[in-house]
Design a protein around this motif. Sequence first.
Motif, PDB file in Angstrom:
ATOM      1  N   GLU A 258       0.831  -1.201   0.000  1.00  0.00           N
ATOM      2  CA  GLU A 258       0.000   0.000   0.000  1.00  0.00           C
ATOM      3  C   GLU A 258       0.867   1.253   0.000  1.00  0.00           C
ATOM      4  O   GLU A 258       0.524   2.251  -0.655  1.00  0.00           O
ATOM      5  CB  GLU A 258      -0.912  -0.013   1.230  1.00  0.00           C
ATOM      6  N   ARG A 259       1.982   1.192   0.728  1.00  0.00           N
ATOM      7  CA  ARG A 259       2.859   2.363   0.760  1.00  0.00           C
ATOM      8  C   ARG A 259       3.515   2.605  -0.598  1.00  0.00           C
ATOM      9  O   ARG A 259       3.763   3.746  -0.990  1.00  0.00           O
ATOM     10  CB  ARG A 259       3.927   2.154   1.837  1.00  0.00           C
ATOM     11  N   ASP A 260       3.787   1.509  -1.336  1.00  0.00           N
ATOM     12  CA  ASP A 260       4.405   1.658  -2.658  1.00  0.00           C
ATOM     13  C   ASP A 260       3.398   2.083  -3.726  1.00  0.00           C
ATOM     14  O   ASP A 260       3.713   2.927  -4.576  1.00  0.00           O
ATOM     15  CB  ASP A 260       5.067   0.334  -3.075  1.00  0.00           C
ATOM     16  N   TRP A 261       2.198   1.491  -3.684  1.00  0.00           N
ATOM     17  CA  TRP A 261       1.220   1.726  -4.741  1.00  0.00           C
ATOM     18  C   TRP A 261       0.198   2.815  -4.406  1.00  0.00           C
ATOM     19  O   TRP A 261      -0.439   3.344  -5.318  1.00  0.00           O
ATOM     20  CB  TRP A 261       0.473   0.429  -5.055  1.00  0.00           C
ATOM     21  N   ASP A 262       0.052   3.121  -3.136  1.00  0.00           N
ATOM     22  CA  ASP A 262      -0.917   4.152  -2.746  1.00  0.00           C
ATOM     23  C   ASP A 262      -0.308   5.023  -1.649  1.00  0.00           C
ATOM     24  O   ASP A 262      -0.730   4.987  -0.486  1.00  0.00           O
ATOM     25  CB  ASP A 262      -2.214   3.490  -2.255  1.00  0.00           C
ATOM     26  N   PRO A 263       0.738   5.788  -1.975  1.00  0.00           N
ATOM     27  CA  PRO A 263       1.406   6.592  -0.945  1.00  0.00           C
ATOM     28  C   PRO A 263       0.514   7.736  -0.460  1.00  0.00           C
ATOM     29  O   PRO A 263      -0.414   8.170  -1.142  1.00  0.00           O
ATOM     30  CB  PRO A 263       2.647   7.118  -1.677  1.00  0.00           C
ATOM     31  N   THR A 264       0.839   8.235   0.727  1.00  0.00           N
ATOM     32  CA  THR A 264       0.087   9.361   1.288  1.00  0.00           C
ATOM     33  C   THR A 264       0.523  10.657   0.618  1.00  0.00           C
ATOM     34  O   THR A 264       1.518  10.712  -0.110  1.00  0.00           O
ATOM     35  CB  THR A 264       0.326   9.441   2.798  1.00  0.00           C
ATOM     36  N   PHE A 265      -0.226  11.715   0.900  1.00  0.00           N
ATOM     37  CA  PHE A 265       0.089  13.015   0.318  1.00  0.00           C
ATOM     38  C   PHE A 265       1.447  13.512   0.806  1.00  0.00           C
ATOM     39  O   PHE A 265       2.237  14.069   0.029  1.00  0.00           O
ATOM     40  CB  PHE A 265      -0.999  14.018   0.684  1.00  0.00           C
ATOM     41  N   GLN A 266       1.734  13.273   2.101  1.00  0.00           N
ATOM     42  CA  GLN A 266       3.014  13.713   2.646  1.00  0.00           C
ATOM     43  C   GLN A 266       4.167  12.965   1.999  1.00  0.00           C
ATOM     44  O   GLN A 266       5.230  13.548   1.721  1.00  0.00           O
ATOM     45  CB  GLN A 266       3.041  13.502   4.170  1.00  0.00           C
ATOM     46  N   ASP A 267       3.963  11.670   1.721  1.00  0.00           N
ATOM     47  CA  ASP A 267       5.003  10.899   1.034  1.00  0.00           C
ATOM     48  C   ASP A 267       5.252  11.448  -0.361  1.00  0.00           C
ATOM     49  O   ASP A 267       6.399  11.534  -0.819  1.00  0.00           O
ATOM     50  CB  ASP A 267       4.599   9.430   0.952  1.00  0.00           C
ATOM     51  N   LEU A 268       4.175  11.820  -1.051  1.00  0.00           N
ATOM     52  CA  LEU A 268       4.332  12.401  -2.386  1.00  0.00           C
ATOM     53  C   LEU A 268       5.087  13.724  -2.333  1.00  0.00           C
ATOM     54  O   LEU A 268       5.941  14.012  -3.185  1.00  0.00           O
ATOM     55  CB  LEU A 268       2.956  12.595  -3.032  1.00  0.00           C
ATOM     56  N   VAL A 269       4.766  14.553  -1.313  1.00  0.00           N
ATOM     57  CA  VAL A 269       5.447  15.849  -1.166  1.00  0.00           C
ATOM     58  C   VAL A 269       6.935  15.638  -0.878  1.00  0.00           C
ATOM     59  O   VAL A 269       7.795  16.290  -1.481  1.00  0.00           O
ATOM     60  CB  VAL A 269       4.779  16.668  -0.043  1.00  0.00           C
ATOM     61  N   ASP A 270       7.237  14.704   0.054  1.00  0.00           N
ATOM     62  CA  ASP A 270       8.640  14.426   0.381  1.00  0.00           C
ATOM     63  C   ASP A 270       9.390  13.893  -0.835  1.00  0.00           C
ATOM     64  O   ASP A 270      10.552  14.263  -1.076  1.00  0.00           O
ATOM     65  CB  ASP A 270       8.709  13.416   1.524  1.00  0.00           C
ATOM     66  N   LYS A 271       8.744  13.022  -1.595  1.00  0.00           N
ATOM     67  CA  LYS A 271       9.379  12.476  -2.783  1.00  0.00           C
ATOM     68  C   LYS A 271       9.649  13.569  -3.812  1.00  0.00           C
ATOM     69  O   LYS A 271      10.704  13.590  -4.465  1.00  0.00           O
ATOM     70  CB  LYS A 271       8.481  11.396  -3.379  1.00  0.00           C
ATOM     71  N   MET A 272       8.705  14.495  -3.962  1.00  0.00           N
ATOM     72  CA  MET A 272       8.895  15.599  -4.903  1.00  0.00           C
ATOM     73  C   MET A 272      10.037  16.512  -4.464  1.00  0.00           C
ATOM     74  O   MET A 272      10.848  16.960  -5.289  1.00  0.00           O
ATOM     75  CB  MET A 272       7.594  16.394  -5.020  1.00  0.00           C
ATOM     76  N   LYS A 273      10.129  16.756  -3.129  1.00  0.00           N
ATOM     77  CA  LYS A 273      11.224  17.588  -2.621  1.00  0.00           C
ATOM     78  C   LYS A 273      12.574  16.922  -2.868  1.00  0.00           C
ATOM     79  O   LYS A 273      13.523  17.578  -3.291  1.00  0.00           O
ATOM     80  CB  LYS A 273      11.026  17.832  -1.123  1.00  0.00           C
ATOM     81  N   GLN A 274      12.649  15.623  -2.606  1.00  0.00           N
ATOM     82  CA  GLN A 274      13.892  14.903  -2.836  1.00  0.00           C
ATOM     83  C   GLN A 274      14.286  14.931  -4.311  1.00  0.00           C
ATOM     84  O   GLN A 274      15.457  15.103  -4.652  1.00  0.00           O
ATOM     85  CB  GLN A 274      13.754  13.459  -2.353  1.00  0.00           C
ATOM     86  N   LYS A 275      13.304  14.774  -5.185  1.00  0.00           N
ATOM     87  CA  LYS A 275      13.574  14.818  -6.616  1.00  0.00           C
ATOM     88  C   LYS A 275      14.086  16.189  -7.037  1.00  0.00           C
ATOM     89  O   LYS A 275      15.038  16.317  -7.822  1.00  0.00           O
ATOM     90  CB  LYS A 275      12.307  14.455  -7.381  1.00  0.00           C
ATOM     91  N   LYS A 276      13.480  17.236  -6.467  1.00  0.00           N
ATOM     92  CA  LYS A 276      13.887  18.600  -6.807  1.00  0.00           C
ATOM     93  C   LYS A 276      15.298  18.882  -6.308  1.00  0.00           C
ATOM     94  O   LYS A 276      16.124  19.476  -7.021  1.00  0.00           O
ATOM     95  CB  LYS A 276      12.902  19.594  -6.196  1.00  0.00           C
ATOM     96  N   LEU A 277      15.608  18.443  -5.075  1.00  0.00           N
ATOM     97  CA  LEU A 277      16.955  18.636  -4.534  1.00  0.00           C
ATOM     98  C   LEU A 277      17.990  17.876  -5.364  1.00  0.00           C
ATOM     99  O   LEU A 277      19.089  18.385  -5.617  1.00  0.00           O
ATOM    100  CB  LEU A 277      16.998  18.170  -3.076  1.00  0.00           C
ATOM    101  N   ALA A 278      17.638  16.672  -5.789  1.00  0.00           N
ATOM    102  CA  ALA A 278      18.558  15.893  -6.610  1.00  0.00           C
ATOM    103  C   ALA A 278      18.807  16.579  -7.949  1.00  0.00           C
ATOM    104  O   ALA A 278      19.951  16.615  -8.443  1.00  0.00           O
ATOM    105  CB  ALA A 278      18.004  14.496  -6.827  1.00  0.00           C
TER     106      ALA A 278
END
Length: 288
Positions: free
Chosen positions: A147-167
């Motif tokens: 569920e965490r991989d296929w249906d992440p929470t909104f906060q997980d999506l935000v953190d992932k987007m921040k990490q992608k932007k920093l990278a």
Amino acid sequence: MGALIRKEVLTVTIKTATTTMAAALYLLVRREHSLLNISTCHVLISKIFGKALSVASTETNLESSQPENKPKVEDEIANIRNVSNLPQRLRAKLSHVNEMPDLNDDKIQNNTRILRKIYAKYGKSSGIDPRIMWPLRSELKVIKEDERDWDPTFQDLVDKMKQKKLAEQKEKKEREERVAKNMAMMPKWIAEYHKREAAKQLAQNEQEKKKQKLLDEARDYYGYSITPQDPKFRQMIEEKALEEKKAKKAMKKQQKTERAQAFLQKQLEQKAKEEEEEEEEEEEKKNK
């Protein structure tokens, strides 16, 4: 009285079904023009009626037996009705039988998936603990990870987007630094390139001069101009290379001889010096 009524109803049902089957068989034989004649067809129909009446009579006799033999009678009835001759474990899966499998079987007791299927089909009547339908801790852990991989929470999506932007920013910064460093090294690399090209051109010119010199020597040797593809020119080059090899070998030999002579001369001088020092020491001892 009840047994008699059931017998009559069963007999009428079997007769009706048998009559229908006999009629269908007769029509099939007539339609397909089989080799069976009408008398043979009637014989087959009579056998079907006889079998049906025999089954009805057996079931009536079994139902009228003693109460203590009722389980045995029901088993015999079940065996007579089992025209498919399938094993019980397979026959129980048929939709019109729908018998619950034996839970004492080790293959069923040790298989959670099968137990869940049985409870889903038969419910409380199966006698299975309904808690088995709830996933185990290990299964629940896998489900949560999925569920965490296929249906992440909104906060997980935000953190992932921040990490992608920093990278991306880090990669961009590193690329800019690498470009700036390469641009600073550009004059040096250009100078080295021109130096290599000049050395290459110089070597090429030397090769051309050497080749032209050989052609001039070949013209003087043969008395006329020849091309580099001429076998005579190649022969001359081979002879010249052999001579140069001999000359180098002789030079090496001479140098080796000179080194040996120099080494011998050095040893003689060293020995003479040692003898002289020994004589001086002896004189000093005598003087004392």
